[in-house]
Motif scaffolding. Structure first.
Motif, short mmCIF file in Angstrom:
data_model
loop_
_atom_site.label_atom_id
_atom_site.label_comp_id
_atom_site.label_asym_id
_atom_site.label_seq_id
_atom_site.Cartn_x
_atom_site.Cartn_y
_atom_site.Cartn_z
N ARG A 162 23.74 100.91 51.00
CA ARG A 162 24.78 101.38 51.91
C ARG A 162 25.64 100.20 52.34
N ALA A 163 26.93 100.46 52.45
CA ALA A 163 27.84 99.41 52.87
C ALA A 163 27.69 99.13 54.36
N TYR A 219 33.07 106.08 53.17
CA TYR A 219 32.90 105.25 54.36
C TYR A 219 31.55 104.52 54.35
N THR A 220 30.53 105.17 53.83
CA THR A 220 29.19 104.58 53.85
C THR A 220 28.83 103.85 52.56
N ARG A 221 29.61 104.05 51.47
CA ARG A 221 29.20 103.49 50.18
C ARG A 221 30.23 102.55 49.55
N GLU A 222 31.48 102.60 49.95
CA GLU A 222 32.50 101.78 49.30
C GLU A 222 32.29 100.31 49.61
N GLY A 223 32.40 99.47 48.56
CA GLY A 223 32.22 98.04 48.74
C GLY A 223 32.36 97.31 47.41
N LEU A 226 28.77 91.10 43.59
CA LEU A 226 28.56 90.35 42.37
C LEU A 226 27.18 90.65 41.83
N ARG A 227 27.11 91.00 40.54
CA ARG A 227 25.82 91.25 39.90
C ARG A 227 25.78 90.54 38.55
N GLU A 228 24.92 89.55 38.46
CA GLU A 228 24.74 88.78 37.23
C GLU A 228 26.07 88.28 36.68
N GLY A 229 26.89 87.76 37.59
CA GLY A 229 28.18 87.19 37.20
C GLY A 229 29.30 88.19 37.00
N LYS A 230 29.03 89.48 37.15
CA LYS A 230 30.04 90.52 36.99
C LYS A 230 30.47 91.05 38.36
N VAL A 231 31.78 91.26 38.52
CA VAL A 231 32.30 91.88 39.73
C VAL A 231 32.10 93.39 39.61
N THR A 232 31.36 93.97 40.54
CA THR A 232 31.12 95.41 40.56
C THR A 232 31.60 95.96 41.89
N LEU A 233 32.03 97.20 41.90
CA LEU A 233 32.54 97.78 43.13
C LEU A 233 32.36 99.28 43.12
N ARG A 234 32.36 99.84 44.32
CA ARG A 234 32.41 101.29 44.51
C ARG A 234 33.64 101.61 45.33
N ARG A 235 34.36 102.65 44.89
CA ARG A 235 35.53 103.11 45.63
C ARG A 235 35.58 104.63 45.58
#
Length: 301
Positions: A162-163, A219-223, A226-235
């Motif tokens: 959770r963000a 509102y609760t999950r977006e963010g 960095l995971r193993e050098g990769k940029v990851t995101l939730r929108r």
């Protein structure tokens, strides 16, 4: 097929509602309406519910036609890959084939929706350069992650956490919250003023309520992480939660802070890819944005 079935049922229900709301007027109704303002109001009270119901029926039918076209494109669908390319082909009436160079993929997007959670099947889209909209790659089911890893071995899912919502902006609720409040208010007023419109107004009220539930998820999950050098995101967009992994190294970051966001040390972070393709993550802690910036600076050096 689930969406088509639900759309068919809702279309029949709206047709029945439109027929029920339609009433015959006396032949001299138009004359009386223009002669007296009271008759004009009565004219609107009789035909407005029917017109709104038929408008909703038309919109639902067109949405069903769009779903049917999308379903026809998934017939005989297959995905393949070589050492340098990923491709897909399929279609029933109109055949299509797409090919993307693996090295030119900007990002991959796994879309999570309520229907996807129930069916345990998640669609995957890829974006390369300025190609819009995103190219549908395939749909993988729970337990089929091996195929996913074979096609996109470098893909990393954002962490399932959770963000941080401490002092987070309420901008997530504005796009759906305002029309929902307006439709809910109109529905309550129509109960006493124009009861024939109540059922029709409940349709957009429920629609915006579903979007409001999606805003709560964002509102609760977006963010961004960095995971193993990769940029990851939730929108969040509508009821979809986009789980994105960035592949392309040529990435531009743009931060935007309002005075309130600067006071609570939060920012909107926009990722800009080649071809002016943009992804925005809203109201994230400034420390997380700094971490992403420092990581990209180290890679560039």
């Amino acid at each position: 097929m689930v969406l088509l079935g639900a759309n068919g049922i809702s279309t029949l229900a709206l047709v029945a509602l439109a027929i029920r709301q339609t009433r015959q007027l006396p032949l001299d109704a138009e004359t009386l309406a223009f002669a007296h303002l009271g008759h004009l109001a009565a004219f609107a009270a009789r035909w407005l519910p029917a017109g709104a119901a038929w408008l909703l029926t038309l919109a639902t039918a067109l949405f069903g036609a769009s779903l049917a076209r999308s379903f026809a494109q998934t017939v005989h669908y297959e995905v393949w890959h070589t050492a340098t390319q990923i491709g897909s082909r399929g279609g029933w009436i109109d055949r299509f084939e797409c090919r993307v160079r693996s090295a030119q993929i900007s990002y991959a997007d796994v879309r999570v929706s309520p229907a996807a959670r129930v069916l345990k099947r998640w669609p995957v889209f890829v974006t390369a350069g300025c190609c819009t909209p995103e190219l549908p790659l395939f749909v993988y089911r729970s337990g089929g992650e091996a195929l996913f890893r074979e096609l996109l071995p470098e893909f990393q899912m954002p962490p399932d956490v959770r963000a941080d919502t401490t002092q987070r902006s309420l901008i997530f609720f504005v796009p759906a919250g305002i029309p929902f409040a307006l439709c809910a208010l109109l529905s309550l007023v129509s109960v006493t003023v124009l009861p024939a419109m109540t059922v029709t107004l409940l349709v957009p009220t429920v629609f915006f309520f579903v979007l409001l539930c999606g805003a709560v998820m964002g509102y609760t999950r977006e963010g961004i992480w960095l995971r193993e050098g990769k940029v990851t995101l939730r929108r969040q967009e509508g009821v979809y939660l986009h789980c994105i992994c960035v592949f392309h190294p040529d990435l531009c970051l743009m931060g935007f802070q309002s005075p309130w966001a600067a006071n609570v040390r939060r920012t909107n972070l926009t990722l800009i890819f080649p071809g002016q393709v943009r992804l925005r993550v809203r109201s994230i802690p400034l420390a997380e944005a700094d971490t992403i910036v420092r990581s990209l600076e180290q890679e560039s050096h």
